[in-house]
Each structure stands twice: as C-alpha cells, then as structure tokens.
Design an enzyme around this catalytic site. Structure first.
Site, PDB file in Angstrom:
ATOM      1  N   SER A 164       8.039  14.888 -37.514  1.00 36.91           N
ATOM      2  CA  SER A 164       6.989  14.595 -36.543  1.00 36.91           C
ATOM      3  C   SER A 164       7.550  14.033 -35.236  1.00 36.91           C
ATOM      4  CB  SER A 164       6.001  13.572 -37.124  1.00 36.91           C
ATOM      5  OG  SER A 164       5.471  14.042 -38.337  1.00 36.91           O
TER       6      SER A 164
HETATM    7  N1  SAM Z   1       7.033  12.462 -42.796  1.00 42.70           N
HETATM    8  C1  SAM Z   1       7.854  13.581 -42.437  1.00 42.70           C
HETATM    9  C2  SAM Z   1       9.094  13.202 -41.697  1.00 42.70           C
HETATM   10  O1  SAM Z   1       9.302  12.019 -41.416  1.00 42.70           O
HETATM   11  O2  SAM Z   1       9.879  14.112 -41.436  1.00 42.70           O
HETATM   12  C3  SAM Z   1       7.072  14.610 -41.655  1.00 42.70           C
HETATM   13  C4  SAM Z   1       6.619  15.655 -42.530  1.00 42.70           C
HETATM   14  S1  SAM Z   1       5.895  17.139 -42.016  1.00 42.70           S
HETATM   15  C5  SAM Z   1       5.019  16.827 -40.551  1.00 42.70           C
HETATM   16  C6  SAM Z   1       4.631  17.204 -43.301  1.00 42.70           C
HETATM   17  C7  SAM Z   1       5.189  17.377 -44.687  1.00 42.70           C
HETATM   18  O3  SAM Z   1       4.100  17.310 -45.609  1.00 42.70           O
HETATM   19  C8  SAM Z   1       5.901  18.686 -44.937  1.00 42.70           C
HETATM   20  O4  SAM Z   1       7.195  18.439 -45.396  1.00 42.70           O
HETATM   21  C9  SAM Z   1       5.054  19.367 -46.001  1.00 42.70           C
HETATM   22  O5  SAM Z   1       5.787  20.162 -46.909  1.00 42.70           O
HETATM   23  C10 SAM Z   1       4.421  18.158 -46.685  1.00 42.70           C
HETATM   24  N2  SAM Z   1       3.197  18.408 -47.447  1.00 42.70           N
HETATM   25  C11 SAM Z   1       2.128  19.193 -47.141  1.00 42.70           C
HETATM   26  N3  SAM Z   1       1.194  19.110 -48.103  1.00 42.70           N
HETATM   27  C12 SAM Z   1       1.671  18.239 -49.036  1.00 42.70           C
HETATM   28  C13 SAM Z   1       1.146  17.713 -50.263  1.00 42.70           C
HETATM   29  N4  SAM Z   1      -0.065  18.062 -50.757  1.00 42.70           N
HETATM   30  N5  SAM Z   1       1.910  16.844 -50.950  1.00 42.70           N
HETATM   31  C14 SAM Z   1       3.129  16.472 -50.498  1.00 42.70           C
HETATM   32  N6  SAM Z   1       3.671  16.930 -49.347  1.00 42.70           N
HETATM   33  C15 SAM Z   1       2.947  17.793 -48.615  1.00 42.70           C
END
Ligand code: SAM
Length: 225
Positions: free
Chosen positions: A70
């Site tokens: 992000s």
């Molecule tokens: N917090 C992260 C970082 O610091 O890099 C940013 C992550 S990215 C914007 C969002 C993440 O949420 C992705 O890696 C995606 O695979 C994950 N994601 C989406 N749906 C999810 C779910 N139901 N459970 C766990 N992870 C999920």
C-alpha cells in the site's frame, strides 16, 4: 568517522525512510510514534527487486500475485486511526509484503496477520525471520478473522471489502477498533468501527482510498474480480 545511519537508508534516487516520514508529516500524519516508526523502517526490504529505487516514494508498488504494497500515506493513516500502543493485540487481514505488520510490530503491538496467497505469505514470513520481526502468520481467509486469538484491541483490513465484516466486529475487544476500507471494487471509504460494549458499535468515516479487493466469505467473490 563512519557515515551517519541515515545515509545507509538511502536508495539510489536519494530518498530515505526519514524523508518519507517528513513527507507524510506535511500531508497531515501527526502521530509522532507512527512517524518515528516509519522513519526507522526500511520499506526497501518489502518491495521486489526492480522497485527498490522507488521504495521511499509515497506510492503503492506492485508485489507478486497481482497485489500491492500500500501507499505509505495510506499505511500511516490507517495505523494512526488504530491508535497503536505498546502490547496492543492487532489482527491484520492481508499480510501482502509484510510492511504494515512490521510497522505495527515496531510500534510495540503483538501482531497476528493473515494472507490468502501462499507465495506472498512465504515471502513475508522469510522477511520477518530475516529482520527479526516476531509476527504470527497464517494462510487463510482473513475476512472471517482469526478467532483463536480474539479478542483484539485492533483489527486492520488492508484490502477493500463490500461491507463491514460482522466476524471481524465480533472479534474486537470492548474499546477495540476495526479499520476497514468498504465500498466498490476499485474505490472505498475508510471506516473505523469502535466497539463500545458487547452489542454497541460506533462507526466513523475517514475519506476515500483505493485498495485491491478483499476476497473471501465476508469479502468479494473470487470469480467477480
Ligand atoms: N498489508 C499489506 C502490506 O503491507 O504490504 C498490503 C496488502 S495488499 C494491499 C492486500 C492483501 O490482502 C493482498 O496481499 C491480498 O492477497 C490480501 N487479501 C485479499 N483478500 C484476503 C483475505 N480474505 N484474507 C487474507 N488476505 C487477503
């Protein structure tokens, strides 16, 4: 005499985590603990080869599996909304690169983080181990939370949901807060849900953001991407 610490944080475009923290202060981030943690965390550890020179730009960057690390402003804003404190129990949904979890850990929180993509989770786990972050992680659908370690003082969802997950609300302690982007697939409003008592919650809205979708039982259907 050795070089100052700051010089070693610089990437080849000359920026550093300290510059990034100063930029975020100018953009309105005013929690000194959050700014200090951002200034001391090396975002370059969490971005793929090929993007290291942009690690301290205030922008989201691609990571594996079509996901993103992000934008630093978004991370700072969400972290500030969580009111982090030493020893706080936090659940993060969406480990991604691991940067947000590492930041919370630097702030003294005990962090549980769930990711649904195995490749991302494995890379993040390796980073945590290499850099000494003690963060509990699990592969799975974080839209339903991680009940085993509930209740949490804070839950932070780093992907955009179609609605506020009742499972995540249930896993908050009284006084705890859920920070979650909710809206359409490509743009969301950031909400803070504060648990006032067993069955009372206060909801506030904190502006528009853009996240990748939360896919899962209390998120979007995978086929509807
Ligand atoms: N917090 C992260 C970082 O610091 O890099 C940013 C992550 S990215 C914007 C969002 C993440 O949420 C992705 O890696 C995606 O695979 C994950 N994601 C989406 N749906 C999810 C779910 N139901 N459970 C766990 N992870 C999920």
């Amino acid at each position: 005499m050795g070089k100052p610490m700051q010089a070693r944080h610089r990437t080849c475009n000359g920026l550093s985590s300290q510059h990034l923290a100063e930029e975020l202060r100018l953009k309105g981030i005013d929690n000194e603990m959050v700014l200090k943690a951002i200034a001391s965390l090396r975002r370059e550890w969490f971005v793929p080869e090929g993007f290291k020179t942009r690690a301290y730009d205030n922008e989201a960057l691609p990571i594996a599996c079509g996901q993103t690390i992000s934008q630093p402003y978004t991370v700072a804003r969400m972290t500030q909304l969580l009111n982090p404190f030493e020893g706080m129990k936090v659940l993060e949904v969406g480990t991604g690169s691991g940067y947000q979890a590492a930041l919370l850990s630097l702030l003294g929180a005990q962090v549980w983080s769930i990711e649904r993509m195995p490749e991302l989770l494995e890379t993040a786990r390796n980073r945590f181990e290499e850099h000494g972050f003690k963060i509990a992680t699990r592969l799975g659908d974080g839209s339903v939370g991680w009940n085993e370690f509930a209740p949490y003082d804070g839950v932070i969802v780093t992907a955009g949901a179609p609605k506020i997950s009742s499972s995540l609300m249930d896993q908050l302690s009284v006084g705890g807060q859920l920070v979650i982007p909710v809206g359409e697939k490509k743009r969301q409003q950031l909400f803070v849900v504060r648990r006032l008592s067993d069955d009372e919650f206060d909801v506030t809205e904190h502006g528009e953001f853009r996240f990748v979708p939360l896919i899962g039982k209390r998120g979007w259907d995978e086929t509807a991407r």
